[in-house]
Design a protein around this motif. Structure first.
Motif, PDB file in Angstrom:
ATOM      1  N   SER A 157       0.860  -1.197   0.000  1.00  0.00           N
ATOM      2  CA  SER A 157       0.000   0.000   0.000  1.00  0.00           C
ATOM      3  C   SER A 157       0.889   1.237   0.000  1.00  0.00           C
ATOM      4  N   ASN A 158       0.505   2.235  -0.799  1.00  0.00           N
ATOM      5  CA  ASN A 158       1.272   3.472  -0.795  1.00  0.00           C
ATOM      6  C   ASN A 158       0.640   4.539   0.076  1.00  0.00           C
TER       7      ASN A 158
ATOM      8  N   LEU B 178       8.047   7.876   6.613  1.00  0.00           N
ATOM      9  CA  LEU B 178       9.195   7.057   6.225  1.00  0.00           C
ATOM     10  C   LEU B 178       8.761   5.900   5.334  1.00  0.00           C
ATOM     11  N   PRO B 179       9.561   5.586   4.305  1.00  0.00           N
ATOM     12  CA  PRO B 179       9.264   4.406   3.490  1.00  0.00           C
ATOM     13  C   PRO B 179       9.749   3.157   4.227  1.00  0.00           C
ATOM     14  N   PRO B 180       9.231   1.970   3.890  1.00  0.00           N
ATOM     15  CA  PRO B 180       9.621   0.758   4.639  1.00  0.00           C
ATOM     16  C   PRO B 180      11.110   0.422   4.524  1.00  0.00           C
ATOM     17  N   GLU B 181      11.787   0.948   3.497  1.00  0.00           N
ATOM     18  CA  GLU B 181      13.243   0.697   3.359  1.00  0.00           C
ATOM     19  C   GLU B 181      14.007   1.167   4.596  1.00  0.00           C
TER      20      GLU B 181
ATOM     21  N   GLY C  89       5.955  11.069  -3.148  1.00  0.00           N
ATOM     22  CA  GLY C  89       6.268   9.648  -2.956  1.00  0.00           C
ATOM     23  C   GLY C  89       7.623   9.382  -2.335  1.00  0.00           C
ATOM     24  N   GLU C  90       8.177  10.354  -1.626  1.00  0.00           N
ATOM     25  CA  GLU C  90       9.472  10.148  -0.965  1.00  0.00           C
ATOM     26  C   GLU C  90       9.348  10.479   0.528  1.00  0.00           C
ATOM     27  N   GLY C  91      10.332  10.017   1.316  1.00  0.00           N
ATOM     28  CA  GLY C  91      10.318  10.286   2.757  1.00  0.00           C
ATOM     29  C   GLY C  91      10.270  11.791   3.036  1.00  0.00           C
ATOM     30  N   VAL C  92       9.593  12.161   4.113  1.00  0.00           N
ATOM     31  CA  VAL C  92       9.445  13.584   4.463  1.00  0.00           C
ATOM     32  C   VAL C  92       9.775  13.759   5.948  1.00  0.00           C
ATOM     33  N   VAL C  93      10.539  14.804   6.267  1.00  0.00           N
ATOM     34  CA  VAL C  93      10.730  15.162   7.676  1.00  0.00           C
ATOM     35  C   VAL C  93      10.249  16.587   7.878  1.00  0.00           C
ATOM     36  N   SER C  94       9.654  16.853   9.044  1.00  0.00           N
ATOM     37  CA  SER C  94       9.203  18.217   9.328  1.00  0.00           C
ATOM     38  C   SER C  94      10.395  19.025   9.803  1.00  0.00           C
TER      39      SER C  94
ATOM     40  N   GLU D  40       4.942  -0.871   3.857  1.00  0.00           N
ATOM     41  CA  GLU D  40       4.203   0.344   3.475  1.00  0.00           C
ATOM     42  C   GLU D  40       4.794   1.567   4.169  1.00  0.00           C
ATOM     43  N   PRO D  41       4.564   2.749   3.595  1.00  0.00           N
ATOM     44  CA  PRO D  41       5.071   3.962   4.247  1.00  0.00           C
ATOM     45  C   PRO D  41       4.302   4.215   5.534  1.00  0.00           C
ATOM     46  N   PHE D  42       4.925   4.894   6.467  1.00  0.00           N
ATOM     47  CA  PHE D  42       4.253   5.131   7.755  1.00  0.00           C
ATOM     48  C   PHE D  42       4.669   6.476   8.346  1.00  0.00           C
ATOM     49  N   LEU D  43       3.837   6.916   9.269  1.00  0.00           N
ATOM     50  CA  LEU D  43       4.086   8.173   9.976  1.00  0.00           C
ATOM     51  C   LEU D  43       4.804   7.873  11.292  1.00  0.00           C
TER      52      LEU D  43
END
Ligand code: UTP
Length: 293
Positions: free
Chosen positions: A2-3, A210-213, A154-159, A125-128
């Motif tokens: 899931s994305n 964060l992506p699951p990687e 579609g990439e990792g994000v940091v605040s 899956e990506p997660f918060l």
């Protein structure tokens, strides 16, 4: 795979030494913001951001956090029999909020290690990730702002947040190229730099997508200072091998893991409450600095 960002990891296994002595016996996540435990404010932000499941990473002495989100039949029955409907509603609200899962971090080996404990529950899956010390009032909620950035790129994000020169040594600091007003492509990341060595004033705050990687990177991260696995090391690798976006969120942030931030979070929350705001303003305006000397 899931994305969609459906799950949130909330690490609560830290020792909270900055708030001692209260944190000797009370988890800091249960300290009230007016009358709501800080962790409930955080879970409500997750829900308002579309999260369906929360994973708490807990440690010793943190069992009361789980209890707070569980049903309390005894208490509910007593309140019901006494006709205390408003109180009953408040108690039921916490237990009806969201599906929660608890994973135990057996030793406090750092934030990176805490997040790694969620690997099996998150899957592919990506997660918060939400650090519960950071209480942020924002509309839309800060977590939702980050999810929107993730959905777009579609990439990792940091605040990230601009901090003063003398504060950089308390944070992970990033540097990179700005490509839109509020977005930075992260190239460099330094954990708690001395002001003279800091690459910028952009500090990472407690909201991440964060992506699951990231789990593979965390597993391959060498144990650093104090025997801890640092999240920053894995994020640095994510930035290098894939991409990582720094997002300047909008909102007011309080670091409730710190005495002063805890106080300002309470004042702000009370000033937003219709039942308290007017009285508190009157009280604040009546204060005279000389009375406290
Ligand atoms: P902090 O670095 O703020 O540590 O952790 P702390 O123990 O909570 O607080 P102080 O500095 O001693 O006062 C950042 C986040 O990572 C979690 C904490 O619960 C907090 O949400 N954490 C940290 C863990 O879950 N496990 C760890 O081993 C370390």
């Amino acid at each position: 795979m899931s994305n969609k960002v459906r799950k949130a990891v909330i690490p609560v296994a830290g020792l909270g030494t900055r708030l001692l002595p209260v944190t000797k016996s009370v988890p800091k996540e249960l300290l009230p913001i007016v009358d709501v435990p800080a962790i409930q404010v955080i879970v409500e932000e997750c829900m308002a951001s579309g999260i369906e499941e929360v994973i708490f990473i807990t440690g010793r002495g943190k069992g009361a956090i789980e209890d707070h989100f569980d049903f309390s039949y005894e208490l509910e029955n007593i309140l019901e029999s006494r006709g205390k409907s408003k109180e009953l509603e408040a108690v039921k609200k916490a237990s009806n909020l969201i599906r929660t899962i608890t994973v135990r971090q057996k030793k406090p080996l750092g934030l990176g290690h805490a997040i790694l404990q969620a690997k099996d529950v998150i899957g592919d899956e990506p997660f918060l990730v939400v650090l519960p010390d950071d209480i942020i009032s924002a509309d839309p909620p800060c977590a939702k702002q980050l999810i929107d950035v993730y959905d777009k790129y579609g990439e990792g994000v940091v605040s990230i947040l601009q901090v003063a020169d003398d504060e950089v040594s308390r944070y992970g600091i990033i540097d990179g190229e700005t490509w839109e007003d509020d977005l930075v492509r992260v190239r460099v990341m330094v954990e708690k730099p001395a002001p003279a060595e800091s690459p910028s004033n952009l500090a990472i705050i407690g909201r991440y997508i964060l992506p699951p990687e990231i789990f593979t990177y965390l597993e391959e991260t060498e144990v650093g200072a104090g025997g801890e696995i640092q999240l920053t090391d894995a994020l640095q690798r994510l930035a290098r091998e894939r991409a990582l976006i720094g997002y300047k969120f909008t909102g007011r942030r309080h670091d409730t893991g710190d005495r002063f931030g805890y106080l300002t979070a309470n004042i702000d929350a009370a000033l937003r409450r219709p039942d308290l705001s007017k009285k508190l303003w009157t009280y604040i305006k009546s204060l005279d600095e000389n009375d406290f000397k």
